[in-house]
Design a protein around this motif. Structure first.
Motif, PDB file in Angstrom:
ATOM      1  N   VAL B  16      35.472  21.116 -10.477  1.00 41.97           N
ATOM      2  CA  VAL B  16      34.652  20.051  -9.895  1.00 41.97           C
ATOM      3  C   VAL B  16      35.306  19.542  -8.608  1.00 41.97           C
ATOM      4  O   VAL B  16      36.502  19.275  -8.575  1.00 41.97           O
ATOM      5  CB  VAL B  16      34.502  18.872 -10.891  1.00 41.97           C
ATOM      6  CG1 VAL B  16      33.682  17.740 -10.250  1.00 41.97           C
ATOM      7  CG2 VAL B  16      33.848  19.348 -12.174  1.00 41.97           C
ATOM      8  N   THR B  17      34.519  19.434  -7.577  1.00 44.90           N
ATOM      9  CA  THR B  17      35.029  18.847  -6.323  1.00 44.90           C
ATOM     10  C   THR B  17      34.305  17.522  -6.074  1.00 44.90           C
ATOM     11  O   THR B  17      34.698  16.497  -6.588  1.00 44.90           O
ATOM     12  CB  THR B  17      34.860  19.815  -5.150  1.00 44.90           C
ATOM     13  OG1 THR B  17      33.473  20.172  -5.025  1.00 44.90           O
ATOM     14  CG2 THR B  17      35.689  21.070  -5.342  1.00 44.90           C
ATOM     15  N   PHE B  18      33.233  17.547  -5.290  1.00 49.17           N
ATOM     16  CA  PHE B  18      32.524  16.308  -4.930  1.00 49.17           C
ATOM     17  C   PHE B  18      31.810  15.706  -6.145  1.00 49.17           C
ATOM     18  O   PHE B  18      31.245  16.433  -6.966  1.00 49.17           O
ATOM     19  CB  PHE B  18      31.459  16.603  -3.853  1.00 49.17           C
ATOM     20  CG  PHE B  18      32.028  17.295  -2.650  1.00 49.17           C
ATOM     21  CD1 PHE B  18      32.751  16.593  -1.711  1.00 49.17           C
ATOM     22  CD2 PHE B  18      31.842  18.666  -2.465  1.00 49.17           C
ATOM     23  CE1 PHE B  18      33.277  17.228  -0.586  1.00 49.17           C
ATOM     24  CE2 PHE B  18      32.352  19.309  -1.351  1.00 49.17           C
ATOM     25  CZ  PHE B  18      33.087  18.593  -0.409  1.00 49.17           C
ATOM     26  N   ILE B  19      31.821  14.359  -6.197  1.00 39.52           N
ATOM     27  CA  ILE B  19      31.114  13.715  -7.311  1.00 39.52           C
ATOM     28  C   ILE B  19      30.106  12.667  -6.822  1.00 39.52           C
ATOM     29  O   ILE B  19      29.576  11.913  -7.618  1.00 39.52           O
ATOM     30  CB  ILE B  19      32.108  13.070  -8.314  1.00 39.52           C
ATOM     31  CG1 ILE B  19      33.050  12.089  -7.612  1.00 39.52           C
ATOM     32  CG2 ILE B  19      32.880  14.133  -9.086  1.00 39.52           C
ATOM     33  CD1 ILE B  19      33.950  11.299  -8.559  1.00 39.52           C
ATOM     34  N   TYR B  20      29.888  12.608  -5.499  1.00 44.68           N
ATOM     35  CA  TYR B  20      28.947  11.599  -4.996  1.00 44.68           C
ATOM     36  C   TYR B  20      27.608  12.265  -4.652  1.00 44.68           C
ATOM     37  O   TYR B  20      27.556  13.479  -4.403  1.00 44.68           O
ATOM     38  CB  TYR B  20      29.517  10.895  -3.758  1.00 44.68           C
ATOM     39  CG  TYR B  20      29.948  11.810  -2.637  1.00 44.68           C
ATOM     40  CD1 TYR B  20      31.270  12.249  -2.519  1.00 44.68           C
ATOM     41  CD2 TYR B  20      29.033  12.243  -1.678  1.00 44.68           C
ATOM     42  CE1 TYR B  20      31.664  13.088  -1.494  1.00 44.68           C
ATOM     43  CE2 TYR B  20      29.423  13.082  -0.643  1.00 44.68           C
ATOM     44  CZ  TYR B  20      30.734  13.502  -0.555  1.00 44.68           C
ATOM     45  OH  TYR B  20      31.120  14.335   0.464  1.00 44.68           O
ATOM     46  N   GLU B  26      26.442  14.044   4.843  1.00 43.19           N
ATOM     47  CA  GLU B  26      27.474  13.114   5.329  1.00 43.19           C
ATOM     48  C   GLU B  26      27.303  12.804   6.818  1.00 43.19           C
ATOM     49  O   GLU B  26      27.536  11.680   7.258  1.00 43.19           O
ATOM     50  CB  GLU B  26      28.878  13.689   5.081  1.00 43.19           C
ATOM     51  CG  GLU B  26      29.280  13.770   3.627  1.00 43.19           C
ATOM     52  CD  GLU B  26      28.807  15.053   2.964  1.00 43.19           C
ATOM     53  OE1 GLU B  26      28.018  15.803   3.596  1.00 43.19           O
ATOM     54  OE2 GLU B  26      29.221  15.328   1.829  1.00 43.19           O
ATOM     55  N   GLY B  27      26.912  13.796   7.608  1.00 42.18           N
ATOM     56  CA  GLY B  27      26.740  13.590   9.042  1.00 42.18           C
ATOM     57  C   GLY B  27      25.625  12.594   9.324  1.00 42.18           C
ATOM     58  O   GLY B  27      25.768  11.698  10.166  1.00 42.18           O
ATOM     59  N   ALA B  30      26.781   9.171   8.406  1.00 45.59           N
ATOM     60  CA  ALA B  30      27.724   8.653   9.402  1.00 45.59           C
ATOM     61  C   ALA B  30      26.971   8.114  10.618  1.00 45.59           C
ATOM     62  O   ALA B  30      27.285   7.031  11.124  1.00 45.59           O
ATOM     63  CB  ALA B  30      28.697   9.759   9.831  1.00 45.59           C
ATOM     64  N   ALA B  33      25.379   4.794   9.775  1.00 46.82           N
ATOM     65  CA  ALA B  33      26.387   3.737   9.675  1.00 46.82           C
ATOM     66  C   ALA B  33      26.887   3.321  11.057  1.00 46.82           C
ATOM     67  O   ALA B  33      27.055   2.125  11.336  1.00 46.82           O
ATOM     68  CB  ALA B  33      27.551   4.206   8.804  1.00 46.82           C
ATOM     69  N   ILE B  34      27.088   4.297  11.946  1.00 44.39           N
ATOM     70  CA  ILE B  34      27.590   3.972  13.292  1.00 44.39           C
ATOM     71  C   ILE B  34      26.541   3.183  14.082  1.00 44.39           C
ATOM     72  O   ILE B  34      26.858   2.207  14.774  1.00 44.39           O
ATOM     73  CB  ILE B  34      28.017   5.263  14.029  1.00 44.39           C
ATOM     74  CG1 ILE B  34      29.296   5.810  13.384  1.00 44.39           C
ATOM     75  CG2 ILE B  34      28.238   5.008  15.517  1.00 44.39           C
ATOM     76  CD1 ILE B  34      29.684   7.206  13.810  1.00 44.39           C
ATOM     77  N   TRP B  37      26.506  -0.320  12.838  1.00 45.18           N
ATOM     78  CA  TRP B  37      27.710  -1.024  13.318  1.00 45.18           C
ATOM     79  C   TRP B  37      27.507  -1.523  14.751  1.00 45.18           C
ATOM     80  O   TRP B  37      27.784  -2.682  15.066  1.00 45.18           O
ATOM     81  CB  TRP B  37      28.907  -0.074  13.225  1.00 45.18           C
ATOM     82  CG  TRP B  37      30.099  -0.493  14.019  1.00 45.18           C
ATOM     83  CD1 TRP B  37      30.769  -1.672  13.917  1.00 45.18           C
ATOM     84  CD2 TRP B  37      30.746   0.246  15.064  1.00 45.18           C
ATOM     85  NE1 TRP B  37      31.821  -1.696  14.828  1.00 45.18           N
ATOM     86  CE2 TRP B  37      31.827  -0.540  15.532  1.00 45.18           C
ATOM     87  CE3 TRP B  37      30.538   1.508  15.622  1.00 45.18           C
ATOM     88  CZ2 TRP B  37      32.675  -0.103  16.556  1.00 45.18           C
ATOM     89  CZ3 TRP B  37      31.386   1.933  16.640  1.00 45.18           C
ATOM     90  CH2 TRP B  37      32.438   1.143  17.088  1.00 45.18           C
TER      91      TRP B  37
END
Lengths: 456, 73
Positions: B16-20, B26-27, B30, B33-34, B37
């Motif tokens: 198991v790697t990612f859990i979200y 993700e890009g 991001a 979010a930017i 901000w």
């Protein structure tokens, strides 16, 4: 974590950094108490919010780019390597969309390590906050906080506080507990901003004589400084790697003995830094008391300055050395504070430039001499610690990455009339409007209560 | 509509790697979010300027300035 030993080591390291983060929160509590105590009643809430809101702003920008900068620029870039030197996979993993920037079961360290560095970033920004109270706009301060917290401190850490930083490799720069990479840069930034911002109204008489704008609450100031001492433990511990094997370090160390290391992966012990932290604190307080002739504020500040001066070499000093170095730094920073205030009319409301900037600079220079010849790194080909390397490093921290960016950003903000609050607001106090509202609300409630009492 | 990479715990955790949720986005997150901000700063700067303007209009009388500087308020 497929064996008991691996699980214990991993979870211990994860927990170790997590505890440092919780402890370092106290630094921020201390800074807030200290600044509010130093400001006048008419500016309290503004002062508190100005500092507190750097927490979310530096946090998100540290996520967006601060952490990536640290991993992208150890080589300069272009001095000892390109972007991501020596292992570009780290920089790639720590972009804001990178694979190590979210929860995953095969990486239990990135998050807490990111957070420990973030708390250093808050500290750097918070140091500047105290110097500029009672006349800077919130917008301006938050821009400055983002600059130092998520850009310039991150660059300086990549250069001089990374196992492959070019300053370590070429200069033999040694700054184990951040005399320069946090304190000198923050002091330099504060000085650059203060020169553009100017003093508080009434700070200097017409003939240039400085006046004391006394703290509203000296108790709160001193307890705030005490709280910063407490949080400083977390800061120190977070600067170490708790346990590393020679294989992990992959340098010149032979054998199989595991050790705690500094951020440079050079061996030290938790005991060493604990003794030296306390002895440099003691040296600073003793000197602070003496040089200020028993002034409580400067005695407590002297404790901080003592630790900050000795921090560059507190992984290696003998405790007597830490004691004396802490005392020397405190004596000098106190004298410099008043000399700069009188000569250049700089109004540093809490002595931040002195306690952090001058003490940090002096500490780097002293470390270069005292630790001369000691290896700066476990890797072959790195310069040994030396006076010239640490002096050049001190200039880079205080002036190049501290003063100059602070001065430039303050000038830009001033050009757009976004740096200093209007004169009338400064005279009234930044909380005047809200204090009037609160007073009106209190009177209304009192009147309503009296009316209820009369009718009952 | 599941967006999580983990739909069962009947697995070897070593795999198991990612859990979200929203792995691969993700890009986009991001960028959102930017932008938020930056917009926050634009709003805050205007809000702060208006606050000072209102404070001066409402309160900057010579009597208030005298009281504030003499410590009566």
């Amino acid at each position: 974590m497929d064996t008991d030993v691996a699980a214990i080591t991993t979870v211990f390291t994860e927990f170790y950094y997590w505890v440092t983060v919780a402890l370092m929160f106290l630094i921020h509590v201390g800074f807030c108490m200290y600044e509010v105590g130093a400001s006048r009643i008419k500016n309290h809430m503004h002062t508190l919010l100005k500092n507190s809101m750097l927490i979310p702003l530096v946090t998100i920008t540290w996520f967006f780019f601060g952490w990536w900068i640290y991993w992208a620029f150890p080589g300069g870039p272009g001095i000892t390597g390109g972007i991501g030197h020596p292992d570009p996979s780290f920089a790639e993993a720590y972009t804001p969309w990178g694979e190590s920037m979210g929860p995953r079961l095969d990486d239990r360290i990135s998050g807490v390590f990111w957070a420990a560095f973030l708390l250093f970033a808050w500290t750097a920004a918070s140091i500047v906050s105290g110097a500029v109270i009672e006349r800077i706009r919130k917008f301006a301060f938050w821009m400055i906080a983002i600059m130092i917290g998520s850009v310039t401190w991150s660059i300086d850490a990549a250069w001089g506080w990374h196992y492959s930083g070019w300053m370590v490799e070429l200069l033999g720069y040694h700054d184990a507990y951040a005399s320069g990479v946090i304190h000198a840069i923050a002091g330099g930034t504060a000085l650059g901003v203060l020169i553009v911002l100017g003093p508080r109204l009434g700070k200097f008489a017409a003939d240039g004589t400085p006046r004391d704008l006394l703290p509203h609450n000296p108790w709160l100031v001193c307890i705030g400084l005490f709280m910063i001492y407490t949080g400083f433990w977390g800061f120190y511990v977070a600067c170490n790697v708790p346990v590393a094997t020679p294989d992990f370090i992959a340098g010149q160390i032979t054998g199989t003995t595991q050790t705690a290391t500094t951020i440079y992966l050079t061996p030290t012990t938790l005991s060493a830094i604990t003794m030296n932290f306390l002895m440099s604190l003691a040296g600073g307080m003793l000197a602070g008391y003496m040089v200020s002739k028993g002034d409580a504020f400067w005695t407590y500040s002297g404790g901080l300055a003592g630790i900050i001066t000795a921090s560059a070499g507190n992984d290696l000093y003998h405790p007597y050395q830490a004691l004396i170095i802490g005392a020397i730094g405190t004596f000098l920073m106190y004298k410099l504070h008043y000399w700069v205030e009188r000569t250049f009319k700089v109004d540093d409301a809490v002595g931040a430039v002195a306690v952090h900037g001058y003490a940090g600079f002096i500490g780097l220079v002293i470390a270069g001499f005292v630790l001369w010849g000691h290896p700066s790194s476990p890797y072959e080909g790195f310069a040994a610690i030396n006076p010239v390397g640490n002096f050049v490093g001190a200039i880079i921290m205080f002036w190049v990455l501290g003063f100059i960016p602070g001065w430039i950003l303050a000038k830009i903000l001033q050009t757009f009339n976004l740096l200093r609050i209007p004169r009338e607001v400064e005279l009234l106090g930044l909380d005047f409007g809200s204090m009037q509202e609160a007073d009106r609300a209190r009177k209304e409630v009192t009147a309503a209560e009296l009316a209820a009492h009369s009718s009952g | 509509m599941s967006t999580t990479p983990v739909d069962t715990w009947a697995v070897d955790l070593a795999d198991v790697t990612f859990i979200y949720p929203w792995v691969g986005w993700e890009g986009v997150m991001a960028i959102v979010a930017i932008v938020l901000w930056i917009l926050w700063h634009v709003w805050q700067c205007r809000f702060e300027n208006n606050t000072y303007k209102e404070d001066i209009e409402k309160h900057a009388t010579s009597e208030n300035l005298r009281k504030a500087t003499s410590g009566e308020i």
